[in-house]
Enzyme design. Structure first.
Site, PDB file in Angstrom:
ATOM      1  N   GLY A  10      17.338  69.084 -23.922  1.00  0.00           N
ATOM      2  CA  GLY A  10      17.991  67.780 -23.823  1.00  0.00           C
ATOM      3  C   GLY A  10      17.764  66.946 -25.074  1.00  0.00           C
ATOM      4  O   GLY A  10      17.166  67.400 -26.058  1.00  0.00           O
ATOM      5  N   ASP A  31      14.775  75.239 -19.487  1.00  0.00           N
ATOM      6  CA  ASP A  31      15.941  74.368 -19.294  1.00  0.00           C
ATOM      7  C   ASP A  31      17.065  75.162 -18.641  1.00  0.00           C
ATOM      8  O   ASP A  31      17.243  76.345 -18.932  1.00  0.00           O
ATOM      9  CB  ASP A  31      16.403  73.814 -20.663  1.00  0.00           C
ATOM     10  N   ASN A  32      17.838  74.510 -17.775  1.00  0.00           N
ATOM     11  CA  ASN A  32      18.988  75.197 -17.170  1.00  0.00           C
ATOM     12  C   ASN A  32      20.313  74.703 -17.748  1.00  0.00           C
ATOM     13  O   ASN A  32      21.371  75.059 -17.257  1.00  0.00           O
ATOM     14  CB  ASN A  32      19.002  75.015 -15.641  1.00  0.00           C
ATOM     15  N   LEU A  61       9.131  79.540 -10.498  1.00  0.00           N
ATOM     16  CA  LEU A  61       8.984  79.746 -11.944  1.00  0.00           C
ATOM     17  C   LEU A  61       8.622  81.196 -12.233  1.00  0.00           C
ATOM     18  O   LEU A  61       7.815  81.790 -11.507  1.00  0.00           O
ATOM     19  CB  LEU A  61       7.867  78.849 -12.492  1.00  0.00           C
ATOM     20  N   SER A  75      15.713  66.373 -16.128  1.00  0.00           N
ATOM     21  CA  SER A  75      16.495  65.575 -15.174  1.00  0.00           C
ATOM     22  C   SER A  75      17.731  65.053 -15.888  1.00  0.00           C
ATOM     23  O   SER A  75      17.630  64.619 -17.035  1.00  0.00           O
ATOM     24  CB  SER A  75      15.697  64.357 -14.681  1.00  0.00           C
ATOM     25  N   TYR A 145      18.861  58.697  -8.577  1.00  0.00           N
ATOM     26  CA  TYR A 145      18.010  58.749  -9.776  1.00  0.00           C
ATOM     27  C   TYR A 145      16.768  57.878  -9.583  1.00  0.00           C
ATOM     28  O   TYR A 145      15.643  58.349  -9.719  1.00  0.00           O
ATOM     29  CB  TYR A 145      18.830  58.262 -10.964  1.00  0.00           C
ATOM     30  N   LYS A 149      13.005  59.395  -9.088  1.00  0.00           N
ATOM     31  CA  LYS A 149      11.947  59.152 -10.079  1.00  0.00           C
ATOM     32  C   LYS A 149      10.730  58.495  -9.419  1.00  0.00           C
ATOM     33  O   LYS A 149       9.588  58.801  -9.766  1.00  0.00           O
ATOM     34  CB  LYS A 149      12.474  58.289 -11.216  1.00  0.00           C
ATOM     35  N   THR A 175      16.607  54.926 -24.671  1.00  0.00           N
ATOM     36  CA  THR A 175      16.254  55.575 -25.933  1.00  0.00           C
ATOM     37  C   THR A 175      17.524  56.128 -26.560  1.00  0.00           C
ATOM     38  O   THR A 175      18.442  56.546 -25.851  1.00  0.00           O
ATOM     39  CB  THR A 175      15.223  56.681 -25.647  1.00  0.00           C
TER      40      THR A 175
END
Ligand code: NAD
Ligand code: UDP
Length: 320
Positions: A10, A31-32, A61, A75, A145, A149, A175
């Site tokens: 990401g 990562d997917n 995993l 996410s 979301y 979180k 950001t």
């Protein structure tokens, strides 16, 4: 050290992977690609010490070996992104957090959870300090979301209290920088791509709502300090730039820096309860981590504009 970065393809994760590799660490990016981009890893994929594991962290995993640090950045993060993937967003912050907490706890590794200023919802206190509990809707259009979180934060604290996990939580404020997805619908990618193409810049509602934008290299420095400062264990720390502007001010600055003659068009408000003011109080980050952002807004925006020029195939761009 050997470091796992979940969400490493990401925007923020790819900068974190690059910084860790520059410091000489071995990095496994898991990562997917639900919102991540292969292009973000272009300069990393052939470096010794870098491994990519394409995997959805809500699935068991694979065996990945030992880690000293586990960063959970996986996410969807933009409002259009998490609204397009509501169940996936809830699951990666719930079941994905569970998997990474089990892993970190079993290995005795440090764990960092990337939470968000959205944990404060549409805040009634300003600026936002970590002890403010927020004004969040559990059923509204941002709830998948915000509440996911908040659950991810609670789960990290439950592991810390019951199983001694070396966990810490950062609440990241808006950001920006190179590697952000030009199509993800967020403020900076939208305004820069619109300005560079000479298209109208879409100001949602009156544009008097505010945000405080942090450049990505500053944010990455904060993530590393939060992970490595022993006093940050069990703490929640805001990471963001406290310089607050209205959306109209950001649009004006971006139009000037791109030399664009785009017009402003006022459109419908953003979907959901668009937080009206957002500004981090970073006193705790300064005290515990000795951290504060250093990149001036115009400098960070110019680097981001260069990146988007290259992404859009316009002359004068420099890929990051
Ligand atoms: P991003 O969408 O660019 O990166 C997130 C990455 O996680 C993507 O590469 C995506 O493919 C991956 N991912 C998502 N679900 C996954 C899953 N189930 N398994 C494996 N990988 C998965 O977003 P970003 O802006 O880099 O944000 C990184 C983190 O920081 C997120 O957790 C986000 O909530 C948080 N954050 C970001 C901001 C911001 O302004 N960018 C603000 C607050 C919080
Ligand atoms: N925004 C805007 N025009 C756009 C994109 C965003 O006016 O094209 C506004 C949006 O309404 C919000 C702010 O910019 O007030 C930041 O939006 P963003 O989607 O970047 O992230 P948020 O902070 O809402 O998660």
């Amino acid at each position: 050290m050997r470091v796992l970065v979940a969400g490493g393809a990401g925007f923020i994760g790819s900068h974190l992977c690059a910084r860790l590799l520059r410091e000489g660490h071995d990095v496994v990016c898991v990562d997917n690609f639900v919102t991540g981009r292969v292009a973000n890893l272009r300069e990393l994929e052939d470096l010794p010490g870098f491994d990519l594991c394409e995997h959805d962290i809500i699935q068991p995993l694979p065996e990945l070996g030992h880690f000293d640090e586990v960063f959970h950045l996986a996410s969807p993060a933009s409002p259009p992104g998490y609204q397009r993937h509501p169940v996936e967003t809830m699951r990666v912050n719930a079941e994905g957090s569970l998997a990474l907490l089990e892993l970190a706890t079993g290995l005795g590794a440090r764990y960092l959870y990337a939470s968000t200023s959205e944990a404060y919802g549409d805040p009634l206190e300003h600026p936002q300090r970590e002890d403010y509990r927020g004004n969040v809707s559990s059923t509204g259009p941002r709830s998948m979301y915000d509440e996911a979180k908040r659950y991810g934060e609670a789960l990290a604290m439950a592991f810390l209290r019951s199983r001694g996990t070396h966990a810490r939580i950062v609440r990241i404020f808006n950001t920006y920088g190179p590697h952000s997805d030009p199509t993800d619908g967020r403020l900076v990618p939208n305004f820069i791509t619109q300005a560079l193409r000479g298209e109208p810049m879409t100001i949602y509602a009156d544009g008097l709502q505010t945000r405080s934008l942090c450049y990505v290299s500053d944010l990455v420095e904060g993530l590393l300090r939060a992970m490595r400062t022993p006093e940050a264990r069990g703490e929640v720390v805001n990471l963001g730039n406290p310089e607050e502007h209205t959306i109209l001010e950001f649009a004006t600055i971006i139009r000037e820096l791109t030399g664009s003659s785009s017009t402003f068009v006022h459109t419908e408000p953003a979907v959901g309860d668009d937080p009206q003011r957002r500004q981090p109080d970073i006193a705790k980050a300064q005290r515990i981590l000795g951290w504060a952002p250093v990149v001036p807004l115009r400098e960070g925006l110019l680097a981001t504009i260069d990146y988007f020029r290259a992404e859009l195939g316009l002359p004068g761009g420099h890929p990051a």
